[in-house]
Scaffold this motif. Structure first.
Motif, PDB file in Angstrom:
ATOM      1  N   ARG A  62       0.835  -1.212   0.000  1.00  0.00           N
ATOM      2  CA  ARG A  62       0.000   0.000   0.000  1.00  0.00           C
ATOM      3  C   ARG A  62       0.867   1.259   0.000  1.00  0.00           C
ATOM      4  N   ARG A  63       1.915   1.264   0.835  1.00  0.00           N
ATOM      5  CA  ARG A  63       2.809   2.441   0.886  1.00  0.00           C
ATOM      6  C   ARG A  63       3.479   2.666  -0.465  1.00  0.00           C
ATOM      7  N   ASP A  69       4.754   4.101  -7.007  1.00  0.00           N
ATOM      8  CA  ASP A  69       5.742   3.144  -7.489  1.00  0.00           C
ATOM      9  C   ASP A  69       5.095   2.349  -8.624  1.00  0.00           C
ATOM     10  N   PRO A  70       5.565   2.525  -9.872  1.00  0.00           N
ATOM     11  CA  PRO A  70       4.907   1.858 -11.003  1.00  0.00           C
ATOM     12  C   PRO A  70       4.981   0.331 -10.934  1.00  0.00           C
ATOM     13  N   ILE A  71       6.051  -0.208 -10.357  1.00  0.00           N
ATOM     14  CA  ILE A  71       6.165  -1.663 -10.254  1.00  0.00           C
ATOM     15  C   ILE A  71       5.103  -2.198  -9.296  1.00  0.00           C
ATOM     16  N   ALA A  72       4.915  -1.516  -8.162  1.00  0.00           N
ATOM     17  CA  ALA A  72       3.892  -1.936  -7.198  1.00  0.00           C
ATOM     18  C   ALA A  72       2.502  -1.827  -7.811  1.00  0.00           C
ATOM     19  N   MET A  73       2.261  -0.765  -8.591  1.00  0.00           N
ATOM     20  CA  MET A  73       0.956  -0.608  -9.238  1.00  0.00           C
ATOM     21  C   MET A  73       0.714  -1.720 -10.250  1.00  0.00           C
ATOM     22  N   CYS A  74       1.737  -2.049 -11.020  1.00  0.00           N
ATOM     23  CA  CYS A  74       1.595  -3.114 -12.010  1.00  0.00           C
ATOM     24  C   CYS A  74       1.348  -4.451 -11.323  1.00  0.00           C
ATOM     25  N   SER A  94      -2.947   1.322 -16.041  1.00  0.00           N
ATOM     26  CA  SER A  94      -2.907   2.638 -16.693  1.00  0.00           C
ATOM     27  C   SER A  94      -2.019   3.611 -15.927  1.00  0.00           C
ATOM     28  N   LYS A  95      -2.139   3.627 -14.610  1.00  0.00           N
ATOM     29  CA  LYS A  95      -1.299   4.506 -13.793  1.00  0.00           C
ATOM     30  C   LYS A  95       0.169   4.134 -13.929  1.00  0.00           C
ATOM     31  N   ALA A  96       0.457   2.838 -13.879  1.00  0.00           N
ATOM     32  CA  ALA A  96       1.849   2.382 -13.994  1.00  0.00           C
ATOM     33  C   ALA A  96       2.408   2.687 -15.382  1.00  0.00           C
ATOM     34  N   ALA A  97       1.579   2.520 -16.411  1.00  0.00           N
ATOM     35  CA  ALA A  97       2.029   2.807 -17.782  1.00  0.00           C
ATOM     36  C   ALA A  97       2.338   4.287 -17.955  1.00  0.00           C
ATOM     37  N   LYS A  98       1.522   5.156 -17.353  1.00  0.00           N
ATOM     38  CA  LYS A  98       1.794   6.596 -17.429  1.00  0.00           C
ATOM     39  C   LYS A  98       3.126   6.955 -16.785  1.00  0.00           C
ATOM     40  N   LEU A  99       3.551   6.129 -15.830  1.00  0.00           N
ATOM     41  CA  LEU A  99       4.842   6.338 -15.169  1.00  0.00           C
ATOM     42  C   LEU A  99       5.980   5.607 -15.889  1.00  0.00           C
TER      43      LEU A  99
END
Length: 198
Positions: A62-63, A69-74, A94-99
Motif C-alpha cells: 500500500r505504501r 511506485d509503477p512496479i507496485a501498481m503493475c 494505466s497509472k503504472a504505464a503513465k509512469l
C-alpha cells in the motif's frame, strides 16, 4: 524480465530475483547468522528486514502504491486481473504505464487484445505493445513481430524477432531458427548475432 514461475518477489524493495539467487542468499544468511544475527530474514538486495506476515506485506505494498511506485501498481494490477477485477486491473496498469512501466504497457495491450475490462481496440493494443517494446519488454516485441508480419511484411517482423531473441525471448529465437532451417530469409549472420546476444 523474469518469468513468473522461477522467481521470488521481494516485497520490501519491490524487486524479483530468481529462486537460485534467493536460495544462495538464504544459505549465506544461515552461515553468517552466528557472527551477525541481525541479518536474519534480510532482503538480499536492500538488506532491510523482509516482511514475513501478510499484514506487513500488504502495508508495504500500500505504501509503495501511494508513493506512485509503477512496479507496485503493475503488480497490484496483475493481482486484480487474476481475481477477475478487470476495471481495477485497468486502473492500476494505466497509472503504472503513465509512469513508464513497460510491463504495465504489455498488460494493457493484452487487455485491449482480449477485450477484458475494455473494448477490443487494435490501435490501442499496438500502441501499448510498441511502448512496452521500447521499454525493453521481450514478449511485447515478440507480439509486435506477429502483428507487423501481417501489416508490413517479413522484414520488419524479422527485425522485431532479432531484438526479442537478443533479449532472451525463446519464441523469437525458435522463429528465427525455424526460418533459417527452412532456407528462408534469415541469414546465418543474423541468426548468429541473435544467438550471441542470448
Amino acid at each position: 524480465t523474469l518469468g513468473n514461475d522461477l522467481n521470488v518477489e521481494l516485497v520490501c524493495c519491490n524487486k524479483k530475483i530468481c529462486d537460485g539467487c534467493f536460495n544462495a542468499h538464504q544459505i549465506k544468511e544461515d552461515e553468517e547468522q552466528l557472527e551477525r544475527p541481525w541479518l536474519k530474514d534480510s532482503c538480499p538486495l536492500c538488506k532491510h528486514h523482509r516482511p514475513l506476515s501478510d499484514a506487513e506485506k500488504d502495508a508495504i505494498k500500500r505504501r509503495r502504491i501511494e508513493a506512485n511506485d509503477p512496479i507496485a501498481m503493475c503488480q497490484e494490477g496483475t493481482r486484480s486481473y487474476a481475481k477477475g477485477d478487470y476495471n481495477g486491473a485497468f486502473e492500476y496498469f494505466s497509472k503504472a504505464a503513465k509512469l513508464g512501466d513497460a510491463e504495465a504497457h504489455g498488460r494493457l495491450a493484452l487487455m485491449y487484445h482480449d477485450g477484458h475490462g475494455v473494448e477490443k481496440d487494435e490501435k490501442k493494443e499496438i500502441y501499448h505493445y510498441e511502448e512496452a517494446a521500447i521499454g525493453g519488454h521481450p514478449s511485447a516485441r515478440f507480439n509486435l513481430a506477429l502483428i507487423d508480419r501481417k501489416r508490413y511484411g517479413m522484414d520488419r517482423a524479422t527485425k522485431h524477432h532479432i531484438i526479442a531473441a537478443g533479449q532472451g525471448h525463446d519464441g523469437s529465437l525458435t522463429w528465427l531458427l525455424e526460418n533459417h532451417r527452412r532456407g528462408g530469409f534469415v541469414k546465418k549472420e543474423v541468426l548468429g548475432a541473435a544467438l550471441r546476444a542470448q
